[in-house]
Design an enzyme around this catalytic site. Structure first.
Site, mmCIF file in Angstrom:
data_model
loop_
_atom_site.group_PDB
_atom_site.id
_atom_site.type_symbol
_atom_site.label_atom_id
_atom_site.label_comp_id
_atom_site.label_asym_id
_atom_site.label_seq_id
_atom_site.Cartn_x
_atom_site.Cartn_y
_atom_site.Cartn_z
ATOM 1 N N LYS A 87 0.846 -1.203 0.000
ATOM 2 C CA LYS A 87 0.000 0.000 0.000
ATOM 3 C C LYS A 87 0.880 1.251 0.000
ATOM 4 O O LYS A 87 1.944 1.267 0.643
ATOM 5 C CB LYS A 87 -0.897 -0.033 1.242
ATOM 6 N N SER A 103 -9.786 1.558 2.791
ATOM 7 C CA SER A 103 -8.961 2.374 1.935
ATOM 8 C C SER A 103 -7.878 1.569 1.183
ATOM 9 O O SER A 103 -7.313 2.070 0.213
ATOM 10 C CB SER A 103 -8.268 3.456 2.758
ATOM 11 N N SER A 153 -9.918 -0.701 7.008
ATOM 12 C CA SER A 153 -9.367 -0.574 5.652
ATOM 13 C C SER A 153 -8.643 -1.787 5.105
ATOM 14 O O SER A 153 -8.281 -1.805 3.936
ATOM 15 C CB SER A 153 -8.422 0.621 5.584
HETATM 16 N N1 GLN Z 1 -13.431 3.502 6.096
HETATM 17 C C1 GLN Z 1 -12.812 3.977 7.298
HETATM 18 C C2 GLN Z 1 -12.589 5.464 7.191
HETATM 19 O O1 GLN Z 1 -12.920 6.018 6.218
HETATM 20 C C3 GLN Z 1 -11.568 3.222 7.575
HETATM 21 C C4 GLN Z 1 -10.316 3.836 7.057
HETATM 22 C C5 GLN Z 1 -9.090 3.037 7.408
HETATM 23 O O2 GLN Z 1 -9.165 1.987 8.043
HETATM 24 N N2 GLN Z 1 -7.937 3.556 7.019
HETATM 25 O O3 GLN Z 1 -12.083 6.071 8.069
#
Ligand code: GLN
Length: 474
Positions: free
Chosen positions: A83, A158, A182
């Protein structure tokens, strides 16, 4: 021809050891697959230009190990995707933001250093929501990643690029980061295994901070054994991260083959066919000898609200460092203050700015007690309730997400997007390890879309997670 569609780390590792193929051969197979499909899926922001050199070095190291009579590391020569918010020295790391588009990492993240020591081959850096803020990878400054199961749909987020890379066979496995789901949510949307380790199990050194008390690096893989192999390689106490822990310090209770289900949480907002898959999954676990009991986590209904106060608060302070002076983009304004404002206005996308503003608000002197203070109290209560619910059982089970992958653009309302995190944020707030494993598919517009089963265990009980998840896989 190497059949990448069914290949696992365990199998590739065995075949590399017996010389059925070389690391170079394997790397070339992935390069070809990437050339074929990356333009359509937008999985990689950058495909590294030295993949074959890395693979050549892995093959040379295997030859040397042989000469020395040493067994090679099981990950030697294994091609992985990373990532874009995890630093690899000398390479770009943009967090899918205009702010860091041209930023080059000055050092290796600890997880990367460990993988380098193991001898993996890095294929490239994967697309993500900008600074990991989002649940669909649509917040990337470089366009969304498409779901390999249906390209009109999102890959989740994400870490959408890292999930889709494995699902589309453009990497054998990958690393993502999980602040509120994410890793688990895109794993669910793409039909992969995704693990969010115990808070502190994997060093955060070299992971770009989003919410420091929530963030963890973790693996995506095609099966539980592969995820475990990667986790074992990156976990461990690290002097560079004062919040890191040695998992051996946790005393975990003996397993008793019991699964807890927080039924109250499943009453509304979950698609009925996802719920049906979940019930079938519980039956499958019963068939493996597990008992299923009800558990109660009363504050879990508050978890989403608590997360969307604490996370932006941490985001607002963590992202203060992007001031146009120290890192990345720098835009000249009328004066110094204007330099900051203009750089941040141009460098950050709308979702990142929204969260910085929300976070600044909940931390401001007039509202700290009402929002941030209350949220931290609720967080403590939630942790107590989860610990109590886990007392005497192995894991808590829920669906990973309330629905399968949504259509691109479907959740343009930020609040609708936040609701996807309903089941995942609790483990980040409480620090517990949680895994998402594929639990079958549901039909949307004639396409079979994967959905995931989430299992949560006690702190440090990754071994329990892996054991239950493997029983389920069977
Ligand atoms: N979907 C969650 C958010 O928007 C999780 C993001 C993450 O785990 N980086 O914050």
């Amino acid at each position: 021809m190497i059949d990448l569609t069914t290949l696992t780390i365990a199998e590739a590792s065995a075949k590399l050891a017996t010389k059925e193929y070389s690391a170079v051969g394997l790397a070339r197979a992935y390069k070809d697959a990437i050339n074929d499909k990356n333009a359509e899926l937008n999985v990689y922001l950058e495909v590294f230009d030295d993949i074959e050199e890395q693979a050549l070095a892995a093959d040379a190291r295997r030859a040397q190990d042989e000469k020395d009579g040493k067994t090679s590391h099981p990950l030697l020569g294994i091609p992985l995707a990373i990532k874009d918010n995890i630093l690899i020295e000398g390479r770009r790391a943009s967090a899918a933001s205009k702010m860091l588009e041209n930023y080059t990492a000055a050092y290796d993240a600890t997880a990367i250093r460990k993988l380098k020591e193991a001898g993996v081959v890095f294929l490239g850096r994967t697309n993500m929501d900008e600074f990991a803020m989002g649940g669909s990878t649509e917040n990337s400054a470089f366009g969304p990643t498409k779901n390999p199961h249906d390209t009109s749909r999102v890959a989740g987020g994400s870490s959408g690029g890292s999930a889709a890379a494995v699902a589309a066979n453009l990497a054998l496995a990958s690393l993502g980061s999980d602040t509120g789901g994410s890793i688990r949510e895109p794993a669910s949307f793409c039909g992969m295994v995704g693990l969010k380790p115990t808070y502190g199990a994997v060093s955060r050194s070299g992971l770009m901070a989003m919410g420091s008390s929530l963030d963890q690096i973790g693996p995506f893989a095609k099966n539980v054994t592969d995820a475990q192999m990667l986790f074992d390689a990156i976990a461990g106490l690290d002097p560079l991260d004062s919040t890191s822990v040695d998992l051996a310090t946790y005393t975990t209770q003996p397993q008793n083959k019991t699964i807890g289900v927080p039924r109250d949480l499943l009453k509304e907002g979950v698609d009925s066919d996802v719920l049906a898959q979940f019930e079938q999954s519980l039956d499958a676990l019963r068939a493996q000898g597990y008992k299923v009991v009800d558990v109660s986590i009363p504050s879990a209904s508050l978890a989403l609200a608590v997360y969307y106060v604490i996370m932006p608060a941490e985001v607002s302070s963590n992202l203060a460092r992007f001031d146009g002076v120290r890192y990345g983009l720098s835009v000249k304004g009328e004066n110094l203050i204007d330099d900051y404002a203009t750089t941040r206005e141009i460098g950050f996308g709308p979702e990142v700015r929204r969260r910085i503003m929300l976070g600044t608000y909940v931390l401001s002197s007039g509202y700290y007690d009402a929002y941030y203070g209350k949220a931290t109290i609720a967080r403590t209560q939630l942790a107590r309730e989860v610990a109590a619910a886990l007392d005497g059982i192995d894991v808590i089970a829920t669906p990973t997400a309330p629905c399968p992958a949504t259509r691109l653009g479907e959740k343009s309302d930020p609040l609708a997007m936040y609701l996807l995190d309903i089941f995942t944020v609790t483990a980040n707030l409480t620090g517990n390890p949680a895994i998402s494993i594929p639990m079958g598919t549901v039909d949307r517009d004639g396409n079979q879309l994967p959905v995931g089963l989430q299992l949560t265990a006690a702190h440090g009980a990754e071994a329990t997670l892996f054991e239950v998840a493997k029983a389920f896989e069977q």
